[in-house]
Design an enzyme around this catalytic site. Structure first.
Site, PDB file in Angstrom:
ATOM      1  N   GLY A 107      56.406  59.275  -6.550  1.00  0.00           N
ATOM      2  CA  GLY A 107      55.751  58.294  -7.421  1.00  0.00           C
ATOM      3  C   GLY A 107      56.544  57.004  -7.493  1.00  0.00           C
ATOM      4  O   GLY A 107      57.768  57.027  -7.540  1.00  0.00           O
ATOM      5  N   ARG A 133      53.429  60.946  -1.166  1.00  0.00           N
ATOM      6  CA  ARG A 133      54.024  62.240  -1.511  1.00  0.00           C
ATOM      7  C   ARG A 133      54.048  63.152  -0.287  1.00  0.00           C
ATOM      8  O   ARG A 133      54.027  64.377  -0.404  1.00  0.00           O
ATOM      9  CB  ARG A 133      53.255  62.892  -2.665  1.00  0.00           C
ATOM     10  CG  ARG A 133      53.375  62.138  -3.980  1.00  0.00           C
ATOM     11  CD  ARG A 133      53.066  63.021  -5.154  1.00  0.00           C
ATOM     12  NE  ARG A 133      53.011  62.294  -6.418  1.00  0.00           N
ATOM     13  CZ  ARG A 133      54.072  62.023  -7.173  1.00  0.00           C
ATOM     14  NH1 ARG A 133      55.266  62.401  -6.776  1.00  0.00           N
ATOM     15  NH2 ARG A 133      53.925  61.367  -8.310  1.00  0.00           N
ATOM     16  N   ASP A 173      63.357  64.288  -7.091  1.00  0.00           N
ATOM     17  CA  ASP A 173      63.748  65.607  -6.618  1.00  0.00           C
ATOM     18  C   ASP A 173      63.094  65.973  -5.277  1.00  0.00           C
ATOM     19  O   ASP A 173      63.740  66.533  -4.393  1.00  0.00           O
ATOM     20  CB  ASP A 173      63.341  66.618  -7.702  1.00  0.00           C
ATOM     21  CG  ASP A 173      64.026  67.936  -7.492  1.00  0.00           C
ATOM     22  OD1 ASP A 173      65.253  67.942  -7.377  1.00  0.00           O
ATOM     23  OD2 ASP A 173      63.325  68.960  -7.416  1.00  0.00           O
ATOM     24  N   THR A 195      63.256  57.994 -10.728  1.00  0.00           N
ATOM     25  CA  THR A 195      62.103  58.686 -11.310  1.00  0.00           C
ATOM     26  C   THR A 195      61.986  58.326 -12.787  1.00  0.00           C
ATOM     27  O   THR A 195      62.994  58.325 -13.512  1.00  0.00           O
ATOM     28  CB  THR A 195      62.143  60.223 -11.179  1.00  0.00           C
ATOM     29  OG1 THR A 195      61.084  60.757 -11.988  1.00  0.00           O
ATOM     30  CG2 THR A 195      63.437  60.861 -11.598  1.00  0.00           C
ATOM     31  N   ASP A 203      60.787  60.191 -14.780  1.00  0.00           N
ATOM     32  CA  ASP A 203      60.955  61.449 -15.521  1.00  0.00           C
ATOM     33  C   ASP A 203      62.405  61.666 -15.988  1.00  0.00           C
ATOM     34  O   ASP A 203      62.644  62.484 -16.857  1.00  0.00           O
ATOM     35  CB  ASP A 203      60.535  62.641 -14.647  1.00  0.00           C
ATOM     36  CG  ASP A 203      59.111  62.513 -14.132  1.00  0.00           C
ATOM     37  OD1 ASP A 203      58.324  61.779 -14.743  1.00  0.00           O
ATOM     38  OD2 ASP A 203      58.794  63.142 -13.092  1.00  0.00           O
ATOM     39  N   ASP A 262      64.738  63.293 -14.627  1.00  0.00           N
ATOM     40  CA  ASP A 262      65.055  64.728 -14.569  1.00  0.00           C
ATOM     41  C   ASP A 262      65.971  65.121 -13.419  1.00  0.00           C
ATOM     42  O   ASP A 262      66.086  66.290 -13.082  1.00  0.00           O
ATOM     43  CB  ASP A 262      63.748  65.542 -14.497  1.00  0.00           C
ATOM     44  CG  ASP A 262      62.906  65.197 -13.277  1.00  0.00           C
ATOM     45  OD1 ASP A 262      63.311  64.300 -12.509  1.00  0.00           O
ATOM     46  OD2 ASP A 262      61.837  65.807 -13.093  1.00  0.00           O
ATOM     47  N   ARG A 308      56.419  64.928 -16.308  1.00  0.00           N
ATOM     48  CA  ARG A 308      56.397  66.210 -15.589  1.00  0.00           C
ATOM     49  C   ARG A 308      57.057  67.317 -16.397  1.00  0.00           C
ATOM     50  O   ARG A 308      56.847  67.373 -17.596  1.00  0.00           O
ATOM     51  CB  ARG A 308      57.040  66.044 -14.213  1.00  0.00           C
ATOM     52  CG  ARG A 308      56.559  67.084 -13.235  1.00  0.00           C
ATOM     53  CD  ARG A 308      56.818  66.709 -11.819  1.00  0.00           C
ATOM     54  NE  ARG A 308      55.601  66.224 -11.182  1.00  0.00           N
ATOM     55  CZ  ARG A 308      55.554  65.624 -10.029  1.00  0.00           C
ATOM     56  NH1 ARG A 308      56.662  65.396  -9.364  1.00  0.00           N
ATOM     57  NH2 ARG A 308      54.421  65.256  -9.513  1.00  0.00           N
TER      58      ARG A 308
HETATM   59  O1  F6P Z   1      57.127  62.129 -11.267  1.00  0.00           O
HETATM   60  C1  F6P Z   1      56.597  60.959 -11.797  1.00  0.00           C
HETATM   61  C2  F6P Z   1      55.230  61.187 -12.370  1.00  0.00           C
HETATM   62  O2  F6P Z   1      54.793  59.981 -12.958  1.00  0.00           O
HETATM   63  C3  F6P Z   1      55.126  62.336 -13.371  1.00  0.00           C
HETATM   64  O3  F6P Z   1      55.587  61.985 -14.637  1.00  0.00           O
HETATM   65  C4  F6P Z   1      53.656  62.636 -13.299  1.00  0.00           C
HETATM   66  O4  F6P Z   1      53.371  63.976 -13.657  1.00  0.00           O
HETATM   67  C5  F6P Z   1      53.319  62.408 -11.850  1.00  0.00           C
HETATM   68  O5  F6P Z   1      54.327  61.545 -11.340  1.00  0.00           O
HETATM   69  C6  F6P Z   1      51.967  61.798 -11.588  1.00  0.00           C
HETATM   70  O6  F6P Z   1      51.792  61.734 -10.227  1.00  0.00           O
HETATM   71  P1  F6P Z   1      50.671  60.872  -9.509  1.00  0.00           P
HETATM   72  O7  F6P Z   1      51.061  59.425  -9.630  1.00  0.00           O
HETATM   73  O8  F6P Z   1      50.709  61.337  -8.107  1.00  0.00           O
HETATM   74  O9  F6P Z   1      49.395  61.133 -10.226  1.00  0.00           O
END
Ligand code: F6P
Length: 346
Positions: A12, A73, A106, A129, A131, A133, A175
């Site tokens: 992301g 991704r 990660d 990130t 997140d 994390d 997440r």
């Molecule tokens: O890992 C970053 C994040 O924004 C998470 O917080 C969320 O669950 C996910 O990516 C959303 O992913 P996407 O942008 O692929 O919908």
């Protein structure tokens, strides 16, 4: 001929990626390297798609959200026959790379770890990130901006809560780590915070909300998209997974479900809002610009000093190289110390 460093951003997008690319390019050029941008994360490694990346190209990107390199991704290790990994290695050579700097969370850094450990590619990682994390590093860029944006959203919801005498529930991303919800909630004077690390105690949540409502005739709840509410039948449904096997958490609709649960059990009018990707875009905060710049610069230094298989990290306010394997082995989640903080502040 100058040695070449390839730079890619995977997973992301988040604010701070552009400052980090810029920091890496500036420092790499100072060490005498040439840089090239690999577009759309590991997909670009598979398809050998590159763009030129020099000081002029990155000079004015520090204030921009997202990533100028594009992202995806894509997971080269997803295909079991190893053909995509082979392609990455071939393209590394084809592009004439001396080293690859991978900026990601990660998942992206997990790929970087395997490419270094199992295939001996010269790889260095940069943690990103929203997140927050990733283990070992104190913070990841993207987090500060996301929480700042979510905090503003929470403050705006309070106006409606206060005016209409409602409970307002804000759902944030993050997440499987509750950092975004935790920081947003504490910084916005929330009355309850739901994080994935701590199963919601229904009775406690309802009591806190009723008490808050009795005091001020409104209440604010901040929930993580991955929070667990036992009353609403968790975990039965099969959900769509991404290439790294992650569930698409926004589909769980935690904000809506928690709001419904609160209204049903307290009788207080309740509304919810989902900030979604708005918290992941836009200009990086000062903190994320500086953190991005410094870890980007550090990554170039790690390449220059031959410390492959490492990640540029912020540890006790120092920029250091840490083994990629350590950073990607285990997610950093909200711990007991923070449970105690929540206990006092909510
Ligand atoms: O890992 C970053 C994040 O924004 C998470 O917080 C969320 O669950 C996910 O990516 C959303 O992913 P996407 O942008 O692929 O919908």
């Amino acid at each position: 001929m100058k040695k070449k460093i390839g730079i890619l951003t995977g997973g992301g997008d988040c604010p701070g990626l552009n400052p980090a690319i810029r920091g890496c390019v500036y420092a790499a050029e100072r060490y005498g390297y040439e840089c090239v941008g690999i577009t759309d994360g590991w997909k670009g490694m598979l398809e050998c798609t590159t763009i030129p990346l020099d000081r002029a190209a990155v000079e004015y990107i520090i204030m921009k959200g997202g990533t100028m390199l594009g992202t995806s991704r894509t997971n080269p290790f997803k295909k079991d026959d190893g053909s995509n990994v082979k392609k990455c290695i071939e393209n590394f050579k084809k592009m004439g790379l001396h080293a690859l700097v991978a900026l990601g969370g990660d998942d992206t850094l997990g790929v970087a770890t395997k490419l270094y450990r199992d295939h001996k590619l010269n790889v260095v990682g940069v943690p990103k990130t929203m997140d927050n994390d990733l283990s070992v590093t104190d913070y990841t860029f993207g987090f500060d901006t996301s929480v700042t944006r979510a905090m503003d959203a929470a403050q705006a919801l309070l106006d409606t809560g206060n005016s209409h005498h409602r409970v307002m529930v804000l759902e944030v991303m993050g997440r499987h780590a509750g950092w975004v919800a935790l920081y947003t909630g504490i910084a916005s004077a929330a009355d309850y915070i739901c994080i994935p690390e701590k199963k919601i105690d229904n009775a406690e949540m309802l009591k806190k909300i009723k008490d808050a409502y009795a005091r001020k005739r409104f209440a604010l709840v901040v929930t993580s998209e991955a929070a667990q509410l036992s009353e609403v039948g968790e975990g039965q449904q099969k959900r769509e997974l991404d290439q790294f096997g992650h569930e698409i958490l926004k589909d769980r609709g935690m904000g809506e479900r928690i709001a419904g649960f609160i209204e049903k059990n307290t009788g207080i009018e309740t509304r919810h809002a989902v900030i979604g990707h708005m918290q992941r875009g836009g200009a990086p905060t000062l903190f994320d610009r500086m953190l991005g710049t410094r870890v980007g610069m550090k990554a170039a230094e790690l390449v220059h000093t031959g410390q492959f298989g490492t990640m540029a990290a912020l540890v006790n306010n120092q920029y250091v190289g840490v083994p990629l394997e350590k950073a990607t082995g285990q997610l950093k989640t909200v711990n007991k110390e923070w449970f105690d903080v929540m206990d006092v502040m909510l």
